[in-house]
Design an enzyme around this catalytic site. Structure first.
Site, PDB file in Angstrom:
ATOM      1  N   PHE A 109     -58.963 -13.421 -26.600  1.00  0.00           N
ATOM      2  CA  PHE A 109     -58.128 -14.172 -27.969  1.00  0.00           C
ATOM      3  C   PHE A 109     -59.914 -14.943 -28.164  1.00  0.00           C
ATOM      4  O   PHE A 109     -60.491 -15.002 -28.026  1.00  0.00           O
ATOM      5  CB  PHE A 109     -57.540 -14.455 -27.670  1.00  0.00           C
ATOM      6  CG  PHE A 109     -55.512 -14.576 -27.249  1.00  0.00           C
ATOM      7  CD1 PHE A 109     -55.188 -13.811 -28.252  1.00  0.00           C
ATOM      8  CD2 PHE A 109     -55.942 -13.866 -26.026  1.00  0.00           C
ATOM      9  CE1 PHE A 109     -54.077 -13.002 -28.136  1.00  0.00           C
ATOM     10  CE2 PHE A 109     -53.841 -13.583 -25.285  1.00  0.00           C
ATOM     11  CZ  PHE A 109     -53.923 -13.080 -26.802  1.00  0.00           C
ATOM     12  N   ASP A 110     -59.645 -14.905 -29.838  1.00  0.00           N
ATOM     13  CA  ASP A 110     -60.450 -15.458 -30.305  1.00  0.00           C
ATOM     14  C   ASP A 110     -59.953 -17.240 -30.409  1.00  0.00           C
ATOM     15  O   ASP A 110     -58.434 -17.338 -30.596  1.00  0.00           O
ATOM     16  CB  ASP A 110     -60.698 -15.180 -31.495  1.00  0.00           C
ATOM     17  CG  ASP A 110     -61.045 -17.195 -32.672  1.00  0.00           C
ATOM     18  OD1 ASP A 110     -62.301 -17.273 -31.926  1.00  0.00           O
ATOM     19  OD2 ASP A 110     -60.715 -16.972 -33.506  1.00  0.00           O
ATOM     20  N   CYS A 111     -60.337 -18.085 -30.269  1.00  0.00           N
ATOM     21  CA  CYS A 111     -59.436 -19.412 -30.241  1.00  0.00           C
ATOM     22  C   CYS A 111     -59.277 -20.537 -31.783  1.00  0.00           C
ATOM     23  O   CYS A 111     -58.087 -20.844 -31.479  1.00  0.00           O
ATOM     24  CB  CYS A 111     -60.075 -20.242 -29.297  1.00  0.00           C
ATOM     25  SG  CYS A 111     -58.979 -22.150 -29.446  1.00  0.00           S
ATOM     26  N   THR A 117     -57.686 -18.611 -34.475  1.00  0.00           N
ATOM     27  CA  THR A 117     -56.238 -17.428 -34.003  1.00  0.00           C
ATOM     28  C   THR A 117     -55.175 -18.396 -33.466  1.00  0.00           C
ATOM     29  O   THR A 117     -54.294 -18.330 -33.819  1.00  0.00           O
ATOM     30  CB  THR A 117     -56.679 -16.437 -33.396  1.00  0.00           C
ATOM     31  OG1 THR A 117     -57.980 -16.092 -34.120  1.00  0.00           O
ATOM     32  CG2 THR A 117     -55.993 -15.748 -32.595  1.00  0.00           C
TER      33      THR A 117
END
Length: 233
Positions: free
Chosen positions: A12-14, A17
């Site tokens: 994941f991008d944080c 997102t």
């Protein structure tokens, strides 16, 4: 369609997102503008201005993300005709710790973690991401920050480090992100399957990220929808 039988991990991008960085950025910038008596141009216009300056700073020699944010604030001030104080620059750089998590992020990650290993590749400093991780309430199997690799996405170096830490080839990883520019363009170029969490669905423009074009394998409006699609049962 994603072949989930061959997927072992979601990465994941944080910010954008899992963490609502647009709300956090707009609130923090708005407070500085108000302190200087500068009329706010509206959230989306402010976010687009931020995206332009943040991207320019990140494209230069590596600087810690808190310093990137501070430099972006100074540049915004130059455009709008005010000079932020040193304290305001430092506070804006540290404001990441106050950016809220999207309400659906924590529970969706917990559900997805019952089926997949979870990783994060984030354009942030170690300590600032640690504060955001506490908001999410989830322990990730692998975390790679820009500070650790000395580069910001869309630079691709972090993806290789994340693969090494997960011990998986990219063919068994799906990358999940909101930003087409920072995440989907480089991930697709490397051969990753990707999921676009289109948090801005129905809103014009690209907000806090530069404009970009990419073709993800799956588009969902939020993390709850992703968990519903990919979770067991």
């Amino acid at each position: 369609m994603l072949d989930l039988a061959s997927v072992d991990a979601l990465t994941f991008d944080c910010y954008g997102t899992l963490i609502d960085w647009e709300r956090g950025i707009a609130d923090a910038l708005g407070a500085v503008l108000a302190a200087h008596g500068v009329p706010a141009p509206g959230d989306d216009a402010l976010l687009e201005r931020f995206a332009r300056h943040e991207t320019a700073v990140e494209a230069g020699p590596y600087r810690r993300y808190a310093d990137v944010l501070g430099a972006a604030l100074v540049a915004i001030g130059e455009e709008l005709g005010f000079a932020p104080t040193d304290d305001e620059v430092r506070a804006f750089g540290r404001s990441v710790a106050d950016w809220p998590a999207f309400p659906d992020s924590g529970e969706a990650l917990r559900v997805l973690g019952t089926r997949f290993r979870l990783g994060v590749l984030t354009n942030c400093d170690d300590d600032l991401f640690a504060a955001s991780a506490r908001r999410l309430g989830v322990t990730f199997d692998a975390v790679v920050t820009a500070q650790q690799v000395g580069a910001y996405k869309p630079d691709t170096r972090g993806f290789g480090v994340l693969e090494e830490r997960l011990g998986l080839p990219r063919e068994r990883i799906v990358h999940v992100a909101q930003s087409l520019f920072h995440d989907h363009v480089p991930a697709r170029a490397l051969g990753y399957a990707t999921v676009w969490v289109d948090r801005r669905a129905g809103r014009p423009g690209f907000g806090a990220t530069p404009a970009a074009t990419a073709t993800p394998d799956l588009v969902v409006p939020d993390m709850a929808a992703l968990a519903a699609r990919l979770s067991p049962g």
